[in-house]
Scaffold this active site. Sequence first.
Site, PDB file in Angstrom:
ATOM      1  N   TRP A 299      47.105  40.346  48.548  1.00 28.25           N
ATOM      2  CA  TRP A 299      48.289  39.487  48.181  1.00 28.25           C
ATOM      3  C   TRP A 299      48.166  39.248  46.802  1.00 28.25           C
ATOM      4  O   TRP A 299      48.659  38.544  46.498  1.00 28.25           O
ATOM      5  CB  TRP A 299      48.375  38.269  49.203  1.00 28.25           C
ATOM      6  CG  TRP A 299      48.999  38.716  49.931  1.00 28.25           C
ATOM      7  CD1 TRP A 299      50.052  38.602  51.038  1.00 28.25           C
ATOM      8  CD2 TRP A 299      48.466  39.420  51.177  1.00 28.25           C
ATOM      9  NE1 TRP A 299      50.495  39.101  51.581  1.00 28.25           N
ATOM     10  CE2 TRP A 299      49.035  39.717  52.998  1.00 28.25           C
ATOM     11  CE3 TRP A 299      47.414  39.869  52.033  1.00 28.25           C
ATOM     12  CZ2 TRP A 299      48.860  39.858  53.707  1.00 28.25           C
ATOM     13  CZ3 TRP A 299      46.325  40.274  52.920  1.00 28.25           C
ATOM     14  CH2 TRP A 299      47.702  40.396  54.012  1.00 28.25           C
ATOM     15  N   CYS A 335      51.995  42.248  54.414  1.00 29.03           N
ATOM     16  CA  CYS A 335      52.195  42.892  56.135  1.00 29.03           C
ATOM     17  C   CYS A 335      53.475  43.712  56.832  1.00 29.03           C
ATOM     18  O   CYS A 335      53.125  44.535  57.764  1.00 29.03           O
ATOM     19  CB  CYS A 335      53.279  41.382  56.539  1.00 29.03           C
ATOM     20  SG  CYS A 335      54.434  41.273  56.107  1.00 29.03           S
ATOM     21  N   HIS A 394      58.104  37.167  57.637  1.00 33.12           N
ATOM     22  CA  HIS A 394      56.681  37.921  57.734  1.00 33.12           C
ATOM     23  C   HIS A 394      57.075  39.324  59.027  1.00 33.12           C
ATOM     24  O   HIS A 394      57.787  38.795  59.577  1.00 33.12           O
ATOM     25  CB  HIS A 394      55.425  36.995  58.778  1.00 33.12           C
ATOM     26  CG  HIS A 394      54.251  38.020  59.265  1.00 33.12           C
ATOM     27  ND1 HIS A 394      53.477  38.513  58.286  1.00 33.12           N
ATOM     28  CD2 HIS A 394      53.329  37.699  60.458  1.00 33.12           C
ATOM     29  CE1 HIS A 394      52.469  38.743  59.206  1.00 33.12           C
ATOM     30  NE2 HIS A 394      52.751  38.023  60.131  1.00 33.12           N
ATOM     31  N   ASP A 417      50.766  42.390  66.089  1.00 33.66           N
ATOM     32  CA  ASP A 417      50.071  41.546  64.892  1.00 33.66           C
ATOM     33  C   ASP A 417      49.052  42.951  63.999  1.00 33.66           C
ATOM     34  O   ASP A 417      48.405  41.597  64.840  1.00 33.66           O
ATOM     35  CB  ASP A 417      50.582  40.176  64.640  1.00 33.66           C
ATOM     36  CG  ASP A 417      51.200  39.959  62.974  1.00 33.66           C
ATOM     37  OD1 ASP A 417      50.587  41.349  62.325  1.00 33.66           O
ATOM     38  OD2 ASP A 417      51.272  39.074  62.743  1.00 33.66           O
ATOM     39  N   ASN A 457      58.543  28.460  65.649  1.00 33.63           N
ATOM     40  CA  ASN A 457      58.378  27.212  65.854  1.00 33.63           C
ATOM     41  C   ASN A 457      58.621  25.700  65.394  1.00 33.63           C
ATOM     42  O   ASN A 457      58.467  24.768  66.211  1.00 33.63           O
ATOM     43  CB  ASN A 457      58.454  26.866  67.584  1.00 33.63           C
ATOM     44  CG  ASN A 457      59.755  27.511  68.753  1.00 33.63           C
ATOM     45  OD1 ASN A 457      60.722  27.265  68.656  1.00 33.63           O
ATOM     46  ND2 ASN A 457      59.155  28.611  69.433  1.00 33.63           N
ATOM     47  N   ASP A 459      57.538  22.678  62.801  1.00 32.97           N
ATOM     48  CA  ASP A 459      58.800  21.819  61.710  1.00 32.97           C
ATOM     49  C   ASP A 459      58.032  21.483  61.245  1.00 32.97           C
ATOM     50  O   ASP A 459      56.747  21.275  60.632  1.00 32.97           O
ATOM     51  CB  ASP A 459      58.955  19.984  63.534  1.00 32.97           C
ATOM     52  CG  ASP A 459      59.364  20.926  64.635  1.00 32.97           C
ATOM     53  OD1 ASP A 459      59.971  21.798  63.908  1.00 32.97           O
ATOM     54  OD2 ASP A 459      59.317  19.673  65.261  1.00 32.97           O
ATOM     55  N   GLU A 506      68.674  26.728  68.729  1.00 35.45           N
ATOM     56  CA  GLU A 506      68.767  25.053  68.522  1.00 35.45           C
ATOM     57  C   GLU A 506      69.052  24.170  68.644  1.00 35.45           C
ATOM     58  O   GLU A 506      70.738  23.705  68.947  1.00 35.45           O
ATOM     59  CB  GLU A 506      68.731  25.133  66.841  1.00 35.45           C
ATOM     60  CG  GLU A 506      67.900  26.562  65.701  1.00 35.45           C
ATOM     61  CD  GLU A 506      66.497  26.002  65.541  1.00 35.45           C
ATOM     62  OE1 GLU A 506      65.657  24.568  65.990  1.00 35.45           O
ATOM     63  OE2 GLU A 506      65.578  26.458  65.442  1.00 35.45           O
ATOM     64  N   GLU A 511      65.911  24.466  74.766  1.00 28.98           N
ATOM     65  CA  GLU A 511      64.719  24.640  73.651  1.00 28.98           C
ATOM     66  C   GLU A 511      64.047  23.464  73.327  1.00 28.98           C
ATOM     67  O   GLU A 511      62.943  23.348  73.108  1.00 28.98           O
ATOM     68  CB  GLU A 511      65.518  24.376  72.430  1.00 28.98           C
ATOM     69  CG  GLU A 511      64.438  24.656  71.070  1.00 28.98           C
ATOM     70  CD  GLU A 511      65.029  23.758  69.835  1.00 28.98           C
ATOM     71  OE1 GLU A 511      64.738  24.123  68.566  1.00 28.98           O
ATOM     72  OE2 GLU A 511      65.812  22.941  69.889  1.00 28.98           O
ATOM     73  N   TYR A 577      55.119  36.346  48.613  1.00 28.78           N
ATOM     74  CA  TYR A 577      56.691  36.238  49.759  1.00 28.78           C
ATOM     75  C   TYR A 577      55.383  35.446  50.667  1.00 28.78           C
ATOM     76  O   TYR A 577      56.390  34.844  51.460  1.00 28.78           O
ATOM     77  CB  TYR A 577      57.051  38.103  49.384  1.00 28.78           C
ATOM     78  CG  TYR A 577      55.644  38.325  50.821  1.00 28.78           C
ATOM     79  CD1 TYR A 577      56.282  38.136  52.452  1.00 28.78           C
ATOM     80  CD2 TYR A 577      54.527  38.919  50.612  1.00 28.78           C
ATOM     81  CE1 TYR A 577      54.962  38.613  52.844  1.00 28.78           C
ATOM     82  CE2 TYR A 577      54.037  39.414  50.886  1.00 28.78           C
ATOM     83  CZ  TYR A 577      53.698  39.736  52.724  1.00 28.78           C
ATOM     84  OH  TYR A 577      53.077  40.251  53.352  1.00 28.78           O
TER      85      TYR A 577
END
Length: 744
Positions: A299, A335, A394, A417, A457, A459, A506, A511, A577
């Site tokens: 990267w 990625c 990603h 992944d 998810n 915050d 959301e 949720e 990125y």
Amino acid sequence: ANPTPTPTPTPTPAAAPPAAARPKRVSHRGRTAGAKVSSNQQEGKVEEFEPFMLLPRGPPPLKEFLDIWDVDVLKRPQDINKQAHHTHLYSSDFLIVRRAQEFQIKITFDRPYKPAEDKFAVEFVIGPSPQYSKGTYIPVFPTEERQSVWRGRIVETSDNVITMGITTSPECIVGKYMIYVSVVTPYGIRRTRREPKSDIYILFNPWSPADPVFLDDEEEREECIMNELGIIYHGTYDDVSERAWNYGQFEFGVLDACLFIMDKADMPLSNRGDVIKVTRVASAMLNSRDDDGVLVGNWSGDYTYGVPPTSWTGSVEILLDYAGSRGTPVCYAQCWVYAAVFNTFLRCLGIPGRVVTNFFSAHDNDGNLKMDIILDENGKLDRNRTKDSIWNYHCWNECFMARSDLPPGFGGWQVVDATPQETSDGMFRCGPASVAAVKHGQICYPFDAPFVFAEVNSDVIFYRRQKDGTLEAVKVNQTHVGRMVLTKAVLHDGRRDITDHYKFPEGSPEERRVLEKAEEFGCQREKASVPQGDVEVEIPNLDVRVGDNFDVTLQFKNNSDQRRSADVYITGTVVYYTGVPSAEVLFKTPKVKLDPLQSKDEKVLVRGEDYMHKLVEQANIHFIATGKIKETGQIITAMKVISMHNPKLIVKVTGSPRVSEEMYVSVEFTNPFKFSLENVDLRMEGPGIMPFKRKQYSIIAPGTSITWIETFSPRRAGSTKLIASLDCAALRQVYGETELTIQQ
């Protein structure tokens, strides 16, 4: 002891320390009864005659017993096998079939076959030490009374030729088998000679309900198994860019390369029928960390010793390089390259796969659901203490399978992944994690669901740092991360928003329940409830070409019936990125005064010459506006990633679009900048019509154009694309493509 002391030469400062000599491979003796069976390349010896008793003078002439003259595995693309098994597109001279589905072979004997007295079997052998109990030696019998794990039946008999139908078991090993026909005589078993041309590849079968990868949707299968072209999404969620990719899973040599990857991983043959184990091993093997896998991640922006990740246009060259060098990792990937090559691996072996992009993907350093942004007490961003990064996007993969190891309801799409981010069971890999488990917060189920859950998810929490070092949460943004998850639409070039596969809307009660569920399994969240302030600030999206001057607008809104004034800090930082900052290009501190209930725009100019020489390859500038309202002490924040638009390549095709007719393609590019582009690398390829080509230009002066013309002859009919990319240190991610339909 060394009697004559040798003078020690003065060391040169640049000398690298000698690499520590690796200890010699120790043999398995005393530890296991035989070497580990983990290679599909090695062949076990199979005797042409296996005597039942001592025959000191060798076997008598076996004239009256059945003799095999010819074995035809019906392997041409137009023959029944490849058509029925959907493998007619592979450019391979071997028979390729899918498991749990019948295929046919023709056997010619020296006389008509008599079912009552002649006993014969077709034997399938894989690996160096074939054994029935391990699934590496499988005899198939033609009669109903005698059947093994694979079923056999005689479809038709005419003269000396019989056609036999063979159905493999739905959990058989995936790989390359050798085939023999054996006849039982009273003296022993006589066999056909080893014939490499009749080897058979057996793959996963998404068309068969018995196979764990069964996908009950013909259009979805057409896209996720048979489509060699893909679109990978990048950029930002409100300004999505796309690029075409040639997966090339049917190209010559790719299937062997995929099997070689499993050999290189030292994966036991007996595990290769289990799709969960195969995808987990592949997720570790596609990156070179800790196992010399396929791709080296980089990267940094310095790609002197390899191909820049933005330069690749397809997977074929990468896989053939890796297999051709017997396992030297290929440089370099980020990625989307990992995801695209992994997708080729999945589709090639018959596992339904697709590349998905998550916009604003949280890569959190400490495994909680918090991305921390630290401000000083005036509300100014503290760069040194802000460590968590949010990737602008990603890419990972989803593959489709039943999960017999989990409770019902968690099969279907699974996240895998290959980008090396965190270790899982000690190796850099991730998945398969059930998408349904991620959506419902059931993150206790293997593999790596908590990591994927955090990626979509987390915050974003703004903390104010007091002078004594304590942190106080001043703003929580719960909607920024995992803003949108996209994949290519089925059978056309549109995009499909699959955010609802990963999470409930959301702010909905579901949720909230999911997040509570995840906390029960050990995910930490920020509990602080921050009072709603009465001033809001937003930064709207902009459409900017690389090199242009532009205005960033801060939109303020005062919701109170009193006057408000704020000291605002706006920083613009060039970011990779991955969200990691590179260089600051803007820092302004406007003072804003708002009348009661007023909305007001504050514009800040960003000049091309300020950012142009600092841009890193994907041309993203991350703006963060923070500030403190004087009257209330409320902290206001806004974030925006502006993704610059690069110039495009123009790709044109001339000639009559027919199989084997010569055609021309031209790639045009004009340098729009005030500086020269040096050491420019152009690449082009098209599945089924044109193998990979590249060309280099040492310099493209400002305002000048180049045109690169190549000839090609399409190998097969159908609609396809030609994909081109241009790459140099000063300008990355310049793409062009054109669609064409080839007639027979």
